[in-house]
Design a protein around this motif. Structure first.
Motif, mmCIF file in Angstrom:
data_model
loop_
_atom_site.group_PDB
_atom_site.id
_atom_site.type_symbol
_atom_site.label_atom_id
_atom_site.label_comp_id
_atom_site.label_asym_id
_atom_site.label_seq_id
_atom_site.Cartn_x
_atom_site.Cartn_y
_atom_site.Cartn_z
ATOM 1 N N PHE A 1 0.834 -1.321 0.182
ATOM 2 C CA PHE A 1 0.146 -0.078 0.019
ATOM 3 C C PHE A 1 0.897 1.471 0.010
ATOM 4 O O PHE A 1 0.524 2.244 -0.743
ATOM 5 N N HIS A 2 1.724 1.173 0.807
ATOM 6 C CA HIS A 2 2.749 2.431 0.879
ATOM 7 C C HIS A 2 3.334 2.739 -0.382
ATOM 8 O O HIS A 2 3.561 4.019 -0.723
ATOM 9 N N TRP A 3 3.828 1.853 -1.078
ATOM 10 C CA TRP A 3 4.921 2.106 -2.162
ATOM 11 C C TRP A 3 4.041 2.179 -3.545
ATOM 12 O O TRP A 3 4.246 3.193 -4.360
ATOM 13 N N ILE A 4 2.813 1.389 -3.503
ATOM 14 C CA ILE A 4 1.848 1.915 -4.694
ATOM 15 C C ILE A 4 1.296 3.277 -4.604
ATOM 16 O O ILE A 4 1.322 4.003 -5.556
ATOM 17 N N THR A 5 1.019 3.682 -3.272
ATOM 18 C CA THR A 5 0.554 4.903 -3.211
ATOM 19 C C THR A 5 1.333 6.044 -3.418
ATOM 20 O O THR A 5 1.068 6.903 -4.149
ATOM 21 N N ALA A 6 2.659 5.736 -2.992
ATOM 22 C CA ALA A 6 3.650 6.847 -3.352
ATOM 23 C C ALA A 6 3.752 6.950 -4.916
ATOM 24 O O ALA A 6 3.714 8.142 -5.469
ATOM 25 N N ALA A 7 3.962 5.735 -5.502
ATOM 26 C CA ALA A 7 4.171 5.774 -7.066
ATOM 27 C C ALA A 7 2.858 6.426 -7.828
ATOM 28 O O ALA A 7 3.046 7.306 -8.701
ATOM 29 N N LEU B 1 -5.794 8.521 -11.696
ATOM 30 C CA LEU B 1 -5.010 8.312 -10.668
ATOM 31 C C LEU B 1 -5.511 9.064 -9.251
ATOM 32 O O LEU B 1 -5.233 8.473 -8.157
ATOM 33 N N GLY B 2 -6.176 10.147 -9.408
ATOM 34 C CA GLY B 2 -6.610 10.545 -8.189
ATOM 35 C C GLY B 2 -7.631 9.865 -7.632
ATOM 36 O O GLY B 2 -7.766 9.598 -6.225
ATOM 37 N N ILE B 3 -8.583 9.232 -8.394
ATOM 38 C CA ILE B 3 -9.621 8.075 -7.835
ATOM 39 C C ILE B 3 -8.910 7.153 -7.212
ATOM 40 O O ILE B 3 -9.237 6.673 -6.212
ATOM 41 N N THR B 4 -7.796 6.703 -7.805
ATOM 42 C CA THR B 4 -6.825 5.508 -7.153
ATOM 43 C C THR B 4 -6.267 5.915 -6.119
ATOM 44 O O THR B 4 -6.346 4.906 -5.095
ATOM 45 N N VAL B 5 -5.899 7.138 -5.827
ATOM 46 C CA VAL B 5 -5.147 7.397 -4.684
ATOM 47 C C VAL B 5 -6.315 7.367 -3.456
ATOM 48 O O VAL B 5 -6.003 7.110 -2.493
ATOM 49 N N PHE B 6 -7.622 7.756 -3.858
ATOM 50 C CA PHE B 6 -8.621 7.881 -2.846
ATOM 51 C C PHE B 6 -8.920 6.641 -2.353
ATOM 52 O O PHE B 6 -9.186 6.318 -1.396
ATOM 53 N N VAL B 7 -9.133 5.479 -3.413
ATOM 54 C CA VAL B 7 -9.584 4.091 -3.008
ATOM 55 C C VAL B 7 -8.412 3.595 -2.374
ATOM 56 O O VAL B 7 -8.689 2.727 -1.331
ATOM 57 N N LEU B 8 -7.203 3.722 -2.830
ATOM 58 C CA LEU B 8 -6.126 3.193 -1.648
ATOM 59 C C LEU B 8 -5.772 3.368 -0.537
ATOM 60 O O LEU B 8 -5.776 2.817 0.270
ATOM 61 N N THR B 9 -6.326 5.040 -0.445
ATOM 62 C CA THR B 9 -6.129 5.442 1.002
ATOM 63 C C THR B 9 -7.213 4.979 1.825
ATOM 64 O O THR B 9 -7.139 4.589 2.853
ATOM 65 N N PHE B 10 -8.312 4.884 1.246
ATOM 66 C CA PHE B 10 -9.655 4.321 1.804
ATOM 67 C C PHE B 10 -9.297 2.941 2.193
ATOM 68 O O PHE B 10 -9.568 2.212 3.587
ATOM 69 N N LEU B 11 -8.734 2.030 1.428
ATOM 70 C CA LEU B 11 -8.316 0.446 1.781
ATOM 71 C C LEU B 11 -7.211 0.433 2.848
ATOM 72 O O LEU B 11 -7.163 -0.183 3.676
ATOM 73 N N ILE C 1 7.272 14.376 15.723
ATOM 74 C CA ILE C 1 7.377 15.096 14.466
ATOM 75 C C ILE C 1 6.702 13.952 13.521
ATOM 76 O O ILE C 1 6.152 14.125 12.471
ATOM 77 N N SER C 2 7.329 12.547 13.691
ATOM 78 C CA SER C 2 6.930 11.564 12.777
ATOM 79 C C SER C 2 5.450 11.343 12.807
ATOM 80 O O SER C 2 4.763 11.222 11.817
ATOM 81 N N ARG C 3 4.859 11.470 13.930
ATOM 82 C CA ARG C 3 3.318 11.410 14.062
ATOM 83 C C ARG C 3 2.711 12.394 13.419
ATOM 84 O O ARG C 3 1.375 12.161 12.566
ATOM 85 N N LEU C 4 3.221 13.510 13.636
ATOM 86 C CA LEU C 4 2.710 14.567 13.064
ATOM 87 C C LEU C 4 2.947 14.686 11.336
ATOM 88 O O LEU C 4 1.620 15.085 10.546
ATOM 89 N N VAL C 5 3.922 14.162 10.898
ATOM 90 C CA VAL C 5 3.953 14.118 9.362
ATOM 91 C C VAL C 5 3.123 13.218 8.910
ATOM 92 O O VAL C 5 2.378 13.348 7.775
ATOM 93 N N HIS C 6 3.093 12.079 9.584
ATOM 94 C CA HIS C 6 2.094 10.861 9.108
ATOM 95 C C HIS C 6 0.634 11.519 8.810
ATOM 96 O O HIS C 6 0.047 11.317 8.082
ATOM 97 N N PHE C 7 0.242 12.076 10.138
ATOM 98 C CA PHE C 7 -1.078 12.701 10.021
ATOM 99 C C PHE C 7 -1.462 13.775 9.007
ATOM 100 O O PHE C 7 -2.487 13.476 8.312
ATOM 101 N N VAL C 8 -0.324 14.373 8.839
ATOM 102 C CA VAL C 8 -0.709 15.335 7.492
ATOM 103 C C VAL C 8 -0.711 14.732 6.334
ATOM 104 O O VAL C 8 -1.357 15.071 5.447
ATOM 105 N N LEU C 9 0.100 13.868 6.169
ATOM 106 C CA LEU C 9 0.365 13.102 4.938
ATOM 107 C C LEU C 9 -0.925 12.284 4.542
ATOM 108 O O LEU C 9 -1.815 12.388 3.883
ATOM 109 N N TRP C 10 -1.593 11.568 5.431
ATOM 110 C CA TRP C 10 -3.006 10.860 5.487
ATOM 111 C C TRP C 10 -4.095 12.004 5.286
ATOM 112 O O TRP C 10 -5.113 11.567 4.415
#
Length: 183
Positions: free
Chosen positions: A15-21, A56-66, A89-98
């Motif tokens: 999920f992480h690497w596919i979402t990044a790509a 790809l934007g719809i794909t990001v949304f679906v991947l994020t939901f999954l 800082i790690s928790r904050l960055v992850h929250f903002v990324l999500w």
């Protein structure tokens, strides 16, 4: 489910690497001139960059939901020893990324829907109207296209900082933060 290793589970890594790509591809294929293209009367369905970007934007949304569903079910992630401020800082960055992963597709749909533009996807799929958004009071709250563009830049910068932090952990701190997410 418990994960006793220093590795994330395989599905979390995928999920992480596919979402990044997908995010990077959507950013690269994002038509910077979208507003002027639409204003000039060009049908977005004639532009492959728009169809790819929106798909790809719809794909990001679906991947994020999954990913969010998997987050509730997955084995416990590795716990890395780090200082309190780094962990914060790690928790904050992850929250903002999500938040950005969810907000980007939403602002794109708001931009399309409130301006009466179609959603154009690969395979010739086209949704001409997003009626709930078109008549929504949200439309007047912001220029959603500009918000979307700003958030798109923000996620790229933050993801880059996230990647640099992982490299810092690997090179300088010599811990397993980076390797825990590598395939």
């Amino acid at each position: 489910m418990q994960n006793d290793s220093y590795q994330y589970d395989k599905l979390s890594k995928a999920f992480h690497w596919i979402t990044a790509a997908v995010v990077i591809a959507a950013f690269v294929l994002g038509p910077g001139d979208f507003g002027s293209v639409i204003d000039s009367g060009v049908d977005p369905a004639t532009r492959m960059d728009i169809a790819w970007h929106e798909s790809l934007g719809i794909t990001v949304f679906v991947l994020t939901f999954l990913r969010l569903l998997w987050l509730a079910l997955r084995p416990k992630p590795p716990q890395h020893q780090m200082s309190t401020w780094m962990h914060g800082i790690s928790r904050l960055v992850h929250f903002v990324l999500w938040t950005l992963l969810l907000s980007l597709p939403m602002t794109a749909l708001l931009a399309l829907g409130t301006e009466g533009n179609p959603l154009t996807l690969l395979g010739g799929i086209r949704i001409n109207e997003l009626p709930l958004l078109h008549s929504s009071t949200l439309g007047g709250l912001a220029d959603w296209g500009e918000v979307h563009k700003f958030l798109g830049d923000a996620i790229i910068w933050l993801a880059g900082a996230h990647a640099l932090a992982a490299l810092f952990h690997h090179v300088k701190m010599k811990d397993k933060v980076l390797t825990s997410m590598l395939p």
